[in-house]
Enzyme design. Structure first.
Site, PDB file in Angstrom:
ATOM      1  N   GLY A   1     -21.178 -15.486  -8.817  1.00 45.63           N
ATOM      2  CA  GLY A   1     -19.706 -15.005  -8.974  1.00 45.63           C
ATOM      3  C   GLY A   1     -19.524 -13.925  -8.192  1.00 45.63           C
ATOM      4  O   GLY A   1     -20.116 -12.735  -8.408  1.00 45.63           O
ATOM      5  N   GLY A  29     -16.761 -11.916  -7.829  1.00 45.28           N
ATOM      6  CA  GLY A  29     -15.650 -11.133  -8.437  1.00 45.28           C
ATOM      7  C   GLY A  29     -16.088  -9.679  -8.490  1.00 45.28           C
ATOM      8  O   GLY A  29     -17.121  -9.265  -8.271  1.00 45.28           O
ATOM      9  N   LEU A  63     -17.036  -7.968 -11.289  1.00 46.75           N
ATOM     10  CA  LEU A  63     -18.505  -7.635 -12.123  1.00 46.75           C
ATOM     11  C   LEU A  63     -19.536  -8.111 -11.488  1.00 46.75           C
ATOM     12  O   LEU A  63     -20.797  -7.556 -11.438  1.00 46.75           O
ATOM     13  CB  LEU A  63     -18.132  -8.357 -13.517  1.00 46.75           C
ATOM     14  N   GLY A  64     -19.515  -9.420 -10.952  1.00 44.13           N
ATOM     15  CA  GLY A  64     -20.616  -9.868 -10.128  1.00 44.13           C
ATOM     16  C   GLY A  64     -21.098  -8.934  -9.042  1.00 44.13           C
ATOM     17  O   GLY A  64     -22.318  -8.772  -8.844  1.00 44.13           O
ATOM     18  N   ASN A 116     -16.091 -12.650 -20.476  1.00 46.07           N
ATOM     19  CA  ASN A 116     -15.436 -12.221 -21.442  1.00 46.07           C
ATOM     20  C   ASN A 116     -15.300 -13.327 -22.330  1.00 46.07           C
ATOM     21  O   ASN A 116     -15.268 -14.544 -22.448  1.00 46.07           O
ATOM     22  CB  ASN A 116     -14.202 -11.922 -21.075  1.00 46.07           C
ATOM     23  N   LYS A 122     -16.803  -7.660 -30.093  1.00 44.57           N
ATOM     24  CA  LYS A 122     -16.155  -7.479 -28.710  1.00 44.57           C
ATOM     25  C   LYS A 122     -14.709  -8.457 -28.682  1.00 44.57           C
ATOM     26  O   LYS A 122     -13.856  -7.786 -28.192  1.00 44.57           O
ATOM     27  CB  LYS A 122     -16.861  -7.533 -27.554  1.00 44.57           C
ATOM     28  N   ASN A 146      -6.135  -6.836 -25.262  1.00 44.08           N
ATOM     29  CA  ASN A 146      -5.495  -7.423 -24.107  1.00 44.08           C
ATOM     30  C   ASN A 146      -4.233  -8.246 -23.923  1.00 44.08           C
ATOM     31  O   ASN A 146      -3.695  -8.146 -23.063  1.00 44.08           O
ATOM     32  CB  ASN A 146      -6.833  -8.497 -23.356  1.00 44.08           C
ATOM     33  N   ASN A 186      -4.314   0.451 -21.459  1.00 46.37           N
ATOM     34  CA  ASN A 186      -4.632   0.159 -22.643  1.00 46.37           C
ATOM     35  C   ASN A 186      -4.280   1.315 -23.742  1.00 46.37           C
ATOM     36  O   ASN A 186      -4.027   1.279 -25.036  1.00 46.37           O
ATOM     37  CB  ASN A 186      -6.435   0.322 -22.842  1.00 46.37           C
ATOM     38  N   SER A 219      -8.826  -6.525 -18.266  1.00 45.40           N
ATOM     39  CA  SER A 219      -9.097  -7.976 -17.240  1.00 45.40           C
ATOM     40  C   SER A 219      -7.793  -8.787 -17.158  1.00 45.40           C
ATOM     41  O   SER A 219      -7.455  -9.346 -16.201  1.00 45.40           O
ATOM     42  CB  SER A 219     -10.292  -8.442 -17.754  1.00 45.40           C
TER      43      SER A 219
END
Length: 305
Positions: free
Chosen positions: A6, A8, A10-11, A104, A183, A191, A201, A252
């Site tokens: 991944g 993206g 985060l990866g 997520n 979470k 979100n 947020n 996200s």
């Protein structure tokens, strides 16, 4: 050696932090074209944190690479891509290999556990803030923690035990499902409003208005079934804290909408609505929020699942 599947935000954040610390890491890209572009750009990422930038070399490979079998896989794809991504490297997974799920919402983790019963599938909750202003440019905007656990109550794998917490601030959590449920509820409360109203947020409470209190009540009713003794005040306080502490952050889901990408709605509000129905709970506020979000996505020409 650790493998990150991944590429993206985060990866690449995980891969870059591991590489900077001297860990032997490989990024797995989806296809030959992605690998060609990666190599043409220097096989590296620009890593930015606290105003400092550095160029981090990151070797990459394809899912069917014959270079090495995989003993520890960090899966950092979107939730809806997790199943196909895992399938692409299934033949390389060593017996008993670990798969660390960073997705997520909920649903993709359980699907992986069912599909790969002979692997140790670990679930994680990540609170780091990261975004990509340009391809292969990672901005670590908020330093968070990663809670990891095995839903089958197996012990922490050795490779993770050896991972320096100065590199990745991780903590083993035997009751990881409790963490993920909490979470999930927080994501459901934040979100959707950021995506519907295109706001950070910090504006969620104003945008949600009178909906927020009954929404939290509905989310708590579901959480209380999975976390005995969990208090309504605890959930409410946690949601308000996250909104306050991440006031300037863009969720996200909002980032996905801006990038014209498919969102993870099915794994956040969708999963939660379905879990409520299966438990015999009525969640009218959450249901309306989910439908409003689907309508908004459809109006924008984006997938609604």
């Amino acid at each position: 050696m650790l493998h990150v599947l991944g590429a993206g935000s985060l990866g690449l954040l995980w891969a870059a932090r591991l590489a900077v610390a001297g860990v032997d890491v490989r990024v797995i890209l989806r296809d030959a074209q992605a690998l060609q572009h990666w190599q043409a750009a220097g096989s590296s990422v620009l890593f930015e944190h606290s105003g400092r930038r550095c160029r981090v070399p990151l070797p990459a490979q394809l899912p069917d690479s014959q270079e090495q079998p995989i003993r520890a896989l960090i899966l950092a794809t979107k939730a809806y891509s997790a199943e196909s991504a895992l399938h692409s490297v299934a033949k390389r997974l060593m017996p008993g290999a670990s798969v660390l799920m960073l997705q997520n919402g909920m649903g993709s983790q359980q699907a992986a556990s069912l599909a790969y019963p002979h692997q140790q599938v670990l679930y994680a909750s990540v609170t780091d803030g990261v975004w990509m202003p340009a391809p292969r440019h990672i901005v670590w905007a908020g330093q968070g923690t990663t809670q990891v656990g095995d839903p089958d109550a197996n012990p922490c794998p050795q490779w993770l035990e050896q991972l320096d917490r100065e590199v990745i601030d991780w903590h083993w959590h035997p009751q990881i499902l409790n963490t993920l449920w909490q979470k999930l509820a927080i994501n459901c409360a934040i979100n959707p409003y950021t995506a519907l109203h295109d706001c950070c947020n910090g504006e969620v409470l104003e945008r949600a208005g009178k909906q927020m209190a009954p929404l939290i009540h509905e989310l708590h009713s579901l959480l209380a079934l999975h976390i005995p003794g969990y208090r309504l005040t605890e959930l409410s306080e946690r949601i308000h804290q996250v909104i306050e502490h991440t006031a300037n952050n863009s969720s996200s889901m909002r980032q996905d909408v801006h990038a014209r990408r498919r969102t993870e709605i099915s794994y956040i509000t969708g999963f939660t609505c379905q879990a409520a129905r299966q438990s015999g709970l009525e969640t009218p506020v959450l249901d309306r929020l989910h439908e409003a979000l689907k309508t908004h996505l459809a109006t924008l020409g984006l997938p609604t699942d």
